[in-house]
Motif scaffolding. Structure first.
Motif, PDB file in Angstrom:
ATOM      1  N   UNK A 321      -7.343  -9.814   0.538  1.00  7.38           N
ATOM      2  CA  UNK A 321      -8.239  -8.894   1.228  1.00  7.38           C
ATOM      3  C   UNK A 321      -9.506  -8.668   0.410  1.00  7.38           C
ATOM      4  N   UNK A 322     -10.661  -8.609   1.112  1.00 14.52           N
ATOM      5  CA  UNK A 322     -11.946  -8.490   0.436  1.00 14.52           C
ATOM      6  C   UNK A 322     -12.839  -7.500   1.173  1.00 14.52           C
ATOM      7  N   UNK A 323     -13.785  -6.932   0.406  1.00 18.11           N
ATOM      8  CA  UNK A 323     -14.862  -6.123   0.970  1.00 18.11           C
ATOM      9  C   UNK A 323     -16.162  -6.567   0.322  1.00 18.11           C
ATOM     10  N   UNK A 324     -17.293  -6.199   0.922  1.00 12.13           N
ATOM     11  CA  UNK A 324     -18.601  -6.561   0.383  1.00 12.13           C
ATOM     12  C   UNK A 324     -19.277  -5.304  -0.154  1.00 12.13           C
ATOM     13  N   UNK A 340     -12.352  -8.272  -4.413  1.00  9.37           N
ATOM     14  CA  UNK A 340     -10.954  -8.394  -3.982  1.00  9.37           C
ATOM     15  C   UNK A 340     -10.322  -7.000  -3.943  1.00  9.37           C
ATOM     16  N   UNK A 341      -9.527  -6.739  -2.913  1.00  4.40           N
ATOM     17  CA  UNK A 341      -8.932  -5.424  -2.698  1.00  4.40           C
ATOM     18  C   UNK A 341      -7.418  -5.463  -2.864  1.00  4.40           C
ATOM     19  N   UNK A 342      -6.895  -4.382  -3.393  1.00  6.76           N
ATOM     20  CA  UNK A 342      -5.456  -4.131  -3.370  1.00  6.76           C
ATOM     21  C   UNK A 342      -5.233  -3.007  -2.363  1.00  6.76           C
ATOM     22  N   UNK A 354      -6.038   0.701  -3.322  1.00  5.73           N
ATOM     23  CA  UNK A 354      -5.375   1.160  -4.550  1.00  5.73           C
ATOM     24  C   UNK A 354      -6.175   0.816  -5.820  1.00  5.73           C
ATOM     25  N   UNK A 355      -7.031  -0.209  -5.784  1.00  6.06           N
ATOM     26  CA  UNK A 355      -7.907  -0.493  -6.925  1.00  6.06           C
ATOM     27  C   UNK A 355      -9.267   0.178  -6.699  1.00  6.06           C
ATOM     28  N   UNK A 356      -9.241   1.524  -6.640  1.00  5.35           N
ATOM     29  CA  UNK A 356     -10.430   2.285  -6.256  1.00  5.35           C
ATOM     30  C   UNK A 356     -11.556   2.184  -7.275  1.00  5.35           C
ATOM     31  N   UNK A 357     -11.210   1.973  -8.546  1.00  5.96           N
ATOM     32  CA  UNK A 357     -12.240   1.972  -9.584  1.00  5.96           C
ATOM     33  C   UNK A 357     -13.287   0.883  -9.369  1.00  5.96           C
ATOM     34  N   UNK A 358     -12.913  -0.182  -8.669  1.00  6.52           N
ATOM     35  CA  UNK A 358     -13.870  -1.261  -8.422  1.00  6.52           C
ATOM     36  C   UNK A 358     -14.888  -0.917  -7.347  1.00  6.52           C
ATOM     37  N   UNK A 359     -14.640   0.166  -6.593  1.00  5.47           N
ATOM     38  CA  UNK A 359     -15.507   0.493  -5.463  1.00  5.47           C
ATOM     39  C   UNK A 359     -16.127   1.882  -5.538  1.00  5.47           C
ATOM     40  N   UNK A 360     -15.758   2.666  -6.533  1.00  6.41           N
ATOM     41  CA  UNK A 360     -16.276   4.030  -6.627  1.00  6.41           C
ATOM     42  C   UNK A 360     -17.797   4.035  -6.760  1.00  6.41           C
ATOM     43  N   UNK A 361     -18.417   4.939  -5.971  1.00  2.00           N
ATOM     44  CA  UNK A 361     -19.878   5.128  -5.996  1.00  2.00           C
ATOM     45  C   UNK A 361     -20.659   3.890  -5.567  1.00  2.00           C
TER      46      UNK A 361
END
Length: 378
Positions: A321-324, A340-342, A354-361
């Protein structure tokens, strides 16, 4: 010199072509790399949107199934206390009936015999009562023996018991004892609806003999339908009164309806290891539920907030799973990085990350990623 001019003209043409290609958006290969560039015009024309990771309420749920049912007091099986032959059956399955309405008419010579016996006892009782009172007076005045008094008392009270018993029996088969005492004897009886409702079964036709053990017809009152669910033993301790239930009727509709847990069973079915859960439907009138419909239900156990993204912001590539995430923005282009998303819990509209630190802010492309994926596959 001629060959030199041709070579220079070719180099200028190639250089101009490369310059034009560098100004175009290249979505076809964008999802195969971590860096994606989207032009401002493409972003606007495709109505793409940006958003951020946000908290969303997720329900911890229990999957179950069951059926639409009604309370026991809303069901009635019609039978007779004395057997007889059906002479009139005016109702069909689906007919609506009111409490007290005539359902069927039965005929039997036995009804006549019961009334005759009752009428005879009624007449005898007057004499026996008079004789008992006379013997009591004589006994009190020491004129007659105790034996004569006790005999008169026994005859009267025995006949009185039979009289009251037959009177009750006549009432049970819907014959008015007072009418019988006036000499009105009938060979037919009527059976009446004990509740309002709809006829769901008719097991007889004219001329058929029915005994007291036969069910002539059934009536169901659908004014107060409910859910009867079967919950497995492993989940039952998490089911409490007033918890929300979402259910569907897969064979009839894809709509989702709401209910609440009203009663939780206290006995486990030894064969299937399940417990019955009774649920009240929030709005019984929102659709025409039919008793016996199969339902698939989800009981909400707990509600917890998690950081999540809309499902439209997530794409799946090779079971990953991925986001941009937006890394830069100019007047002409948006620059994204594929992350890549968990994932965790999911609803129809949101997915826990669940791997929120990669997307915060970070700003995330929340609408339009599927379009990019489709272009990339063409």
């Amino acid at each position: 010199m001629k060959h030199i001019y041709i070579l220079l003209f070719s180099l200028v043409f190639v250089a101009c072509g490369n310059s034009e290609k560098q100004n175009e958006t290249v979505p076809a290969e964008s999802l195969k790399t971590d860096a994606i560039v989207i032009s401002q015009s493409q972003f606007t024309s495709e109505q793409m949107q940006l958003g951020k990771l946000e908290e969303h309420a997720f329900n911890e749920t229990i999957k179950t199934s069951g059926m639409i049912d009604v309370p026991p007091q809303n069901k009635a099986s019609i039978s007779t206390f004395m057997g007889g032959y059906i002479t009139k059956t005016p109702l069909l399955i689906g007919d609506k009936v009111k409490k007290g309405q005539v359902l069927v008419t039965l005929e039997n010579p036995d009804y006549v015999e019961v009334q005759q016996h009752y009428l005879e006892l009624s007449e005898q009782l007057n004499y026996l009562k008079s004789e008992f009172d006379r013997q009591k007076t004589l006994y009190d005045e020491k004129i007659t023996s105790q034996k004569n008094f006790l005999k008169a008392e026994s005859s009267y009270k025995s006949s009185l018991a039979q009289y009251n018993g037959l009177r009750k029996k006549l009432s049970m088969i819907h014959i008015n004892p007072s009418s019988v005492e006036q000499g009105q004897i009938t060979s037919t009886i009527n059976l009446y609806a004990p509740i309002d409702g709809y006829v769901t079964k008719v097991n007889v036709s004219n001329g058929v003999y029915v005994s007291p053990s036969d069910v002539i017809m059934e009536i169901v009152d659908t004014e107060h339908i409910h859910l009867e669910l079967s919950v497995f033993e492993k989940d039952i301790l998490n089911v409490k009164k007033d918890q929300k239930i979402l259910f569907k009727i897969p064979e009839a509709s894809q709509d989702t309806f709401e209910a609440k847990v009203y009663l939780v069973g206290t006995v486990i079915d030894e064969k299937n290891r399940i417990v019955n859960v009774h649920g009240h439907i929030t709005d019984e009138n929102q659709t025409n539920f039919i008793v016996g419909m199969f339902v698939e239900a989800t009981i909400t156990n707990n509600v917890t907030d998690y950081l999540a993204l809309p499902n439209d912001a997530i794409t799946e590539i090779d079971n990953q799973y991925f986001a941009l995430a937006l890394t830069n923005k100019t007047n002409d282009n948006f620059y994204f990085k594929k992350i890549k998303l968990d994932i965790g819990k999911q609803t129809e509209t949101f997915t826990e990350i669940t791997n929120q630190e990669d997307l915060l802010n970070k700003e995330i492309l929340t609408k339009g990623i599927y379009m990019l994926l489709n272009e990339g596959g063409e």
